[in-house]
Design an enzyme around this catalytic site. Structure first.
Site, short mmCIF file in Angstrom:
data_model
loop_
_atom_site.label_atom_id
_atom_site.label_comp_id
_atom_site.label_asym_id
_atom_site.label_seq_id
_atom_site.Cartn_x
_atom_site.Cartn_y
_atom_site.Cartn_z
N CYS A 79 24.11 1.13 12.47
CA CYS A 79 23.53 2.01 13.49
C CYS A 79 23.80 1.46 14.90
CB CYS A 79 22.04 2.22 13.23
SG CYS A 79 21.37 3.68 14.07
N HIS A 168 21.77 4.00 7.58
CA HIS A 168 21.03 2.80 7.17
C HIS A 168 21.15 2.61 5.66
CE1 HIS A 168 18.93 1.82 10.97
NE2 HIS A 168 19.04 3.12 11.20
N GLU A 170 20.13 0.16 3.96
CA GLU A 170 19.03 -0.66 3.44
C GLU A 170 17.85 0.15 2.94
OE1 GLU A 170 18.45 -0.52 7.99
OE2 GLU A 170 20.07 -0.45 6.53
N SER A 222 -5.39 -22.07 -1.77
CA SER A 222 -6.25 -20.92 -1.52
C SER A 222 -6.57 -20.17 -2.80
CB SER A 222 -5.56 -19.96 -0.54
OG SER A 222 -4.43 -19.36 -1.16
N GLY A 223 -5.86 -20.48 -3.88
CA GLY A 223 -6.02 -19.71 -5.10
C GLY A 223 -5.04 -18.57 -5.19
N GLY A 224 -4.32 -18.31 -4.10
CA GLY A 224 -3.35 -17.23 -4.08
C GLY A 224 -1.99 -17.66 -4.58
N VAL A 225 -1.06 -16.71 -4.56
CA VAL A 225 0.28 -16.94 -5.10
C VAL A 225 1.04 -18.00 -4.31
CG1 VAL A 225 2.50 -15.86 -5.62
CG2 VAL A 225 0.39 -14.56 -5.94
N ASP A 226 1.05 -17.88 -2.99
CA ASP A 226 1.90 -18.73 -2.16
C ASP A 226 1.54 -20.21 -2.28
OD1 ASP A 226 2.93 -16.31 -1.35
OD2 ASP A 226 1.73 -16.23 0.48
N SER A 227 0.27 -20.53 -2.05
CA SER A 227 -0.12 -21.95 -2.09
C SER A 227 -0.01 -22.51 -3.50
CB SER A 227 -1.53 -22.13 -1.54
OG SER A 227 -2.50 -21.50 -2.36
N SER A 228 -0.24 -21.67 -4.52
CA SER A 228 -0.15 -22.14 -5.91
C SER A 228 1.29 -22.49 -6.26
CB SER A 228 -0.69 -21.08 -6.87
OG SER A 228 -2.04 -20.80 -6.61
#
Length: 510
Positions: A79, A168, A170, A222-228
């Site tokens: 574009c 586009h 994408e 934190s118990g979340g996906v990222d930190s785990s």
């Protein structure tokens, strides 16, 4: 070195989608603001120029030196990127016309000899979003695709691997967009498609071992996906030298502190819980500005971790679960990538904290983090959890923070999430939460008039959080949730449902 494709951001709302599609083809890519592009190195296989809200004729339109890339590596302009390349040579013509296209269009002609359009047929649907149109090309360029309204839907430059497309590829509405990007990445750039979750794990663990050696690392869970996932990667690399801290900041979901500590018992991680509720409440007292809340919570988190780090003799590193959307959304440049919100885990540490930062997931989108976690055999109970904001319920309480307001929202959130799980809708939702609004409304309970608080429910579908659409939850389920909230949570007499998409809204309200 990792094979890399550079995406230069001119400010398009679709730039992050380009990165997602490239990575779906198992090719690693990085987004950089157009005026902060890195130097070319042997591992850079190609460059993609994004779209932009600007016209090439605007006085403050983004500009770059194309000679840094063209004839050195393959270039694909999308574009605005295509218009800029056609215009900058001086012999092409880009201007506004009555032939503007927005939305779906179909290719009426395709040059089958073009490597970029190999396997793409006439009639293929593409997604247009442009006000300017390329009317003529430089002498060394030729048209390779057209639509019914736009002659130059795609072109290529003779004698170099340089291409421009007006649509586009994408977005999902361009049905052969992934095919076109694959043609560019594989057939033109020669990318080997080795960017996989398993290769990421192997490479990252090796790099962490080299980088950290026998150093001690402290990580906030934190118990979340990222930190785990970050914790397990680090555990594979340095084992007992990883010290995990889980902080109760008083802004977690109902019973989350106990539940999270329990979930880590079987993972072999060294985890210590810290009750810091009052410390956060004291720091947040009287603050109602969203950015100030985030910065305050980030500051107190750092202070808590600094105290915890002093309890670990010889600790040298602070690990964080920063992911790529955090990095992108925290970048601020003129025009492109304007800061949407600050993230407390982006931007380094204060001088008083004598630790270095390690961020093993900094290059990944959220769905890629889950795939890495699956490769690491992390429990689906953790991997399937909805994202939860770092500042917790503080940014879901509009206005200042008090323990009483936190308690109300915890109860509302618990009813909402429990019903999503019980109904089987939880896994169909990418992220859900409740927002306590700074308004009161009139209601009737029994024979009495009430004047109590309102809450908004938010549930969205998404791939990586960069874009999101609101969930079409069954009316019967919403009715059940609303009824339970109003009947069970004292102080709430009205429930509304947020039907805003991102963009233009964000997932969180603050």
């Amino acid at each position: 070195m990792q094979e890399t494709v550079l995406i230069l951001d001119f400010g398009s709302q679709y730039t992050q989608l380009i990165a997602r599609r490239v990575r779906e083809l198992n090719v690693y890519c990085e987004i950089h603001p157009y005026h902060e592009s890195p130097e070319l190195t042997p591992n850079i296989k190609g460059v993609i120029l994004s779209g932009s809200p600007f016209s090439v004729h605007d006085e403050d339109a983004p500009q770059i030196d194309l000679t840094l890339f063209r004839r050195n590596v393959p270039v694909l302009g999308v574009c605005y990127g295509a218009q800029y390349m056609a215009n900058v040579d001086g012999k092409g013509e880009v201007r506004k016309s009555d032939k503007r296209e927005y939305g779906r269009a179909n290719l009426k002609s395709v040059d089958s000899a073009s490597v970029l359009f190999e396997g793409i047929e006439v009639g293929s649907q593409v997604w247009m979003s442009h006000g300017d149109t390329i009317f003529s090309l430089p002498d060394n360029a030729r048209i390779v695709a057209s639509t019914h309204d736009v002659d130059v839907a795609g072109y290529e430059i003779s004698g170099e691997d340089t291409f421009g497309i007006q649509f586009h590829p994408e977005v999902y509405h361009s049905v052969d967009g992934k095919k076109l990007l694959g043609n560019f990445l594989i057939n033109v750039c020669g990318c080997s498609q080795t960017w996989t979750p398993h290769s990421f794990v192997e490479q990252t663990v090796t790099e962490l071992k080299q980088k950290l050696g026998n150093d001690k690392v402290i990580l906030g869970l934190s118990g979340g996906v990222d930190s785990s996932v970050a914790a397990v990667l680090l555990h594979h690399a340095i084992g007992k030298n990883l010290y995990c801290i889980f902080v109760d900041n008083g802004l977690l979901r109902k019973n989350e502190y106990q539940d999270v500590l329990h979930s880590y018992q079987d993972m072999g991680l060294n985890v210590k819980g810290i009750d810091a509720k009052q410390r956060f409440y004291d720091a947040l007292r009287g603050i109602d500005d969203p950015e100030q809340k985030r910065k305050t919570i980030g500051r107190v988190f750092i202070e808590v971790f600094d105290d915890a780090a002093h309890d670990v003799e010889g600790v040298k590193w602070l690990a964080q679960g920063t992911i790529y959307p955090d990095v992108i959304e925290s970048v601020s440049v003129k025009g492109p990538s304007a800061t949407i919100k600050s993230h407390h885990n982006v931007g380094g540490l204060p001088d008083f904290m004598k630790l270095e930062v390690v961020e093993p997931l900094r290059a990944l989108f959220k769905d890629e983090v889950r795939l890495v976690g699956k490769d690491l055999e992390i429990s689906q109970t953790i991997l399937g959890r909805h994202p939860f904001p770092g500042p917790g319920l503080a940014i879901r309480i509009l206005g200042d923070i008090t323990p009483e307001r936190v308690h109300i929202l915890q109860e509302v959130d618990h009813i909402f999430i429990s019903n999503l799980k019980d109904s089987g809708e939880y896994d169909n939702v990418w992220q859900a939460g409740a927002i306590l609004l700074p308004v009161q409304s009139v209601g009737v309970m029994g024979d009495e008039r009430t004047y109590e608080k309102a809450v908004a429910l938010r549930a969205v579908t998404s791939t990586d959080g960069m874009t999101a659409d609101w969930c079409h939850l069954p009316y019967e389920l919403l009715a059940k949730i609303s009824n339970e909230i109003i009947n069970r949570v004292k102080g709430i007499n009205r429930v509304v449902y947020d039907i805003s998409s991102k963009p233009p809204a964000t997932i969180e309200w603050e």
